[in-house]
Design a protein around this motif. Structure first.
Motif, PDB file in Angstrom:
ATOM      1  N   ASP A 168      41.799 -27.292  57.644  1.00 18.50           N
ATOM      2  CA  ASP A 168      42.830 -28.263  57.305  1.00 18.50           C
ATOM      3  C   ASP A 168      43.734 -27.824  56.155  1.00 18.50           C
ATOM      4  OD1 ASP A 168      40.853 -28.446  55.416  1.00 18.50           O
ATOM      5  OD2 ASP A 168      40.637 -30.615  55.509  1.00 18.50           O
ATOM      6  N   PHE A 169      43.852 -26.507  55.931  1.00 23.79           N
ATOM      7  CA  PHE A 169      44.752 -25.985  54.904  1.00 23.79           C
ATOM      8  C   PHE A 169      45.679 -24.948  55.514  1.00 23.79           C
ATOM      9  CE2 PHE A 169      41.312 -27.545  52.311  1.00 23.79           C
ATOM     10  CZ  PHE A 169      41.959 -28.065  51.207  1.00 23.79           C
ATOM     11  N   ARG A 170      46.883 -24.847  54.969  1.00 19.19           N
ATOM     12  CA  ARG A 170      47.761 -23.736  55.290  1.00 19.19           C
ATOM     13  C   ARG A 170      48.683 -23.500  54.103  1.00 19.19           C
ATOM     14  NH1 ARG A 170      51.675 -25.810  60.160  1.00 19.19           N
ATOM     15  NH2 ARG A 170      52.704 -27.485  59.043  1.00 19.19           N
ATOM     16  N   TYR A 171      49.140 -22.275  53.995  1.00 25.23           N
ATOM     17  CA  TYR A 171      50.029 -21.881  52.909  1.00 25.23           C
ATOM     18  C   TYR A 171      51.383 -21.482  53.480  1.00 25.23           C
ATOM     19  CZ  TYR A 171      46.130 -21.736  49.633  1.00 25.23           C
ATOM     20  OH  TYR A 171      45.069 -22.080  48.838  1.00 25.23           O
ATOM     21  N   ARG A 195      54.262 -19.207  57.472  1.00 22.85           N
ATOM     22  CA  ARG A 195      53.177 -20.102  57.067  1.00 22.85           C
ATOM     23  C   ARG A 195      51.929 -19.695  57.828  1.00 22.85           C
ATOM     24  NH1 ARG A 195      56.271 -24.537  60.127  1.00 22.85           N
ATOM     25  NH2 ARG A 195      55.300 -24.442  62.145  1.00 22.85           N
ATOM     26  N   THR A 196      50.790 -19.854  57.190  1.00 22.14           N
ATOM     27  CA  THR A 196      49.530 -19.498  57.840  1.00 22.14           C
ATOM     28  C   THR A 196      49.195 -20.573  58.866  1.00 22.14           C
ATOM     29  OG1 THR A 196      48.126 -20.707  56.275  1.00 22.14           O
ATOM     30  CG2 THR A 196      48.688 -18.432  55.701  1.00 22.14           C
ATOM     31  N   PRO A 197      48.352 -20.250  59.832  1.00 20.60           N
ATOM     32  CA  PRO A 197      47.859 -21.311  60.718  1.00 20.60           C
ATOM     33  C   PRO A 197      46.909 -22.218  59.937  1.00 20.60           C
ATOM     34  CG  PRO A 197      46.900 -19.183  61.294  1.00 20.60           C
ATOM     35  CD  PRO A 197      47.889 -18.934  60.208  1.00 20.60           C
ATOM     36  N   TRP A 198      46.530 -23.341  60.547  1.00 16.18           N
ATOM     37  CA  TRP A 198      45.564 -24.229  59.909  1.00 16.18           C
ATOM     38  C   TRP A 198      44.221 -23.516  59.867  1.00 16.18           C
ATOM     39  CZ3 TRP A 198      47.414 -28.116  57.323  1.00 16.18           C
ATOM     40  CH2 TRP A 198      48.583 -28.758  57.745  1.00 16.18           C
ATOM     41  N   LEU A 199      43.707 -23.334  58.661  1.00 19.07           N
ATOM     42  CA  LEU A 199      42.451 -22.621  58.442  1.00 19.07           C
ATOM     43  C   LEU A 199      41.680 -23.326  57.333  1.00 19.07           C
ATOM     44  CD1 LEU A 199      44.025 -19.043  58.284  1.00 19.07           C
ATOM     45  CD2 LEU A 199      42.692 -19.955  60.191  1.00 19.07           C
ATOM     46  N   ARG A 224      40.280 -23.386  53.483  1.00 26.61           N
ATOM     47  CA  ARG A 224      41.032 -23.030  52.277  1.00 26.61           C
ATOM     48  C   ARG A 224      40.920 -21.537  51.971  1.00 26.61           C
ATOM     49  NH1 ARG A 224      40.494 -26.553  46.975  1.00 26.61           N
ATOM     50  NH2 ARG A 224      42.440 -27.401  47.684  1.00 26.61           N
ATOM     51  N   SER A 225      39.712 -20.988  52.038  1.00 26.55           N
ATOM     52  CA  SER A 225      39.532 -19.568  51.715  1.00 26.55           C
ATOM     53  C   SER A 225      40.176 -18.665  52.767  1.00 26.55           C
ATOM     54  CB  SER A 225      38.052 -19.234  51.554  1.00 26.55           C
ATOM     55  OG  SER A 225      37.352 -19.496  52.756  1.00 26.55           O
ATOM     56  N   GLN A 226      40.073 -19.036  54.035  1.00 25.81           N
ATOM     57  CA  GLN A 226      40.699 -18.236  55.086  1.00 25.81           C
ATOM     58  C   GLN A 226      42.220 -18.247  54.955  1.00 25.81           C
ATOM     59  OE1 GLN A 226      39.063 -20.274  58.466  1.00 25.81           O
ATOM     60  NE2 GLN A 226      37.542 -18.675  58.846  1.00 25.81           N
ATOM     61  N   ALA A 227      42.785 -19.397  54.625  1.00 29.84           N
ATOM     62  CA  ALA A 227      44.241 -19.497  54.467  1.00 29.84           C
ATOM     63  C   ALA A 227      44.706 -18.669  53.268  1.00 29.84           C
ATOM     64  CB  ALA A 227      44.662 -20.954  54.307  1.00 29.84           C
ATOM     65  N   ALA A 228      43.924 -18.671  52.186  1.00 26.24           N
ATOM     66  CA  ALA A 228      44.285 -17.868  51.013  1.00 26.24           C
ATOM     67  C   ALA A 228      44.228 -16.377  51.348  1.00 26.24           C
ATOM     68  CB  ALA A 228      43.358 -18.189  49.852  1.00 26.24           C
ATOM     69  N   GLU A 281      49.479 -26.633  51.741  1.00 30.85           N
ATOM     70  CA  GLU A 281      49.593 -27.894  52.484  1.00 30.85           C
ATOM     71  C   GLU A 281      48.224 -28.260  53.011  1.00 30.85           C
ATOM     72  OE1 GLU A 281      52.199 -29.706  56.192  1.00 30.85           O
ATOM     73  OE2 GLU A 281      52.216 -27.565  55.824  1.00 30.85           O
ATOM     74  N   ARG A 282      47.882 -29.537  52.884  1.00 31.21           N
ATOM     75  CA  ARG A 282      46.625 -30.031  53.440  1.00 31.21           C
ATOM     76  C   ARG A 282      46.953 -30.979  54.581  1.00 31.21           C
ATOM     77  NH1 ARG A 282      41.161 -31.843  50.473  1.00 31.21           N
ATOM     78  NH2 ARG A 282      40.016 -32.154  52.400  1.00 31.21           N
TER      79      ARG A 282
END
Length: 78
Positions: free
Chosen positions: A4-7, A15-19, A21-25, A46-47
């Protein structure tokens, strides 16, 4: 753990896919290393909003059932 995070990249529109928090980072760091070398990762996080809007659908269903129940009770033969 939920995805539920993306950057969002601060340099381009990526923008990253929904991953998680650590995977998105990690994905953001990988993107910066490949596309913007030497630039520190910036941008926004983004959450994903919780719930997804199903609450309104449930409320509409309950109101519809209530309306049908009132109509049936009102028009029953005495």
């Amino acid at each position: 753990m939920a995805a539920d995070f993306r950057y969002w990249c601060g340099e381009c529109g990526y923008r990253t896919p929904w991953l998680t928090r650590s995977q998105a980072a990690e994905e953001r760091a990988r993107h910066y290393a490949e596309c913007h070398p030497g630039v520190p990762p910036v941008g926004q996080a983004e959450r994903r909003p919780a719930g997804g809007g199903a609450g309104c659908l449930v409320l509409a269903g309950v109101l519809l059932l209530l309306l049908v129940a009132v109509a049936v009770c009102r028009y029953q033969a005495p």
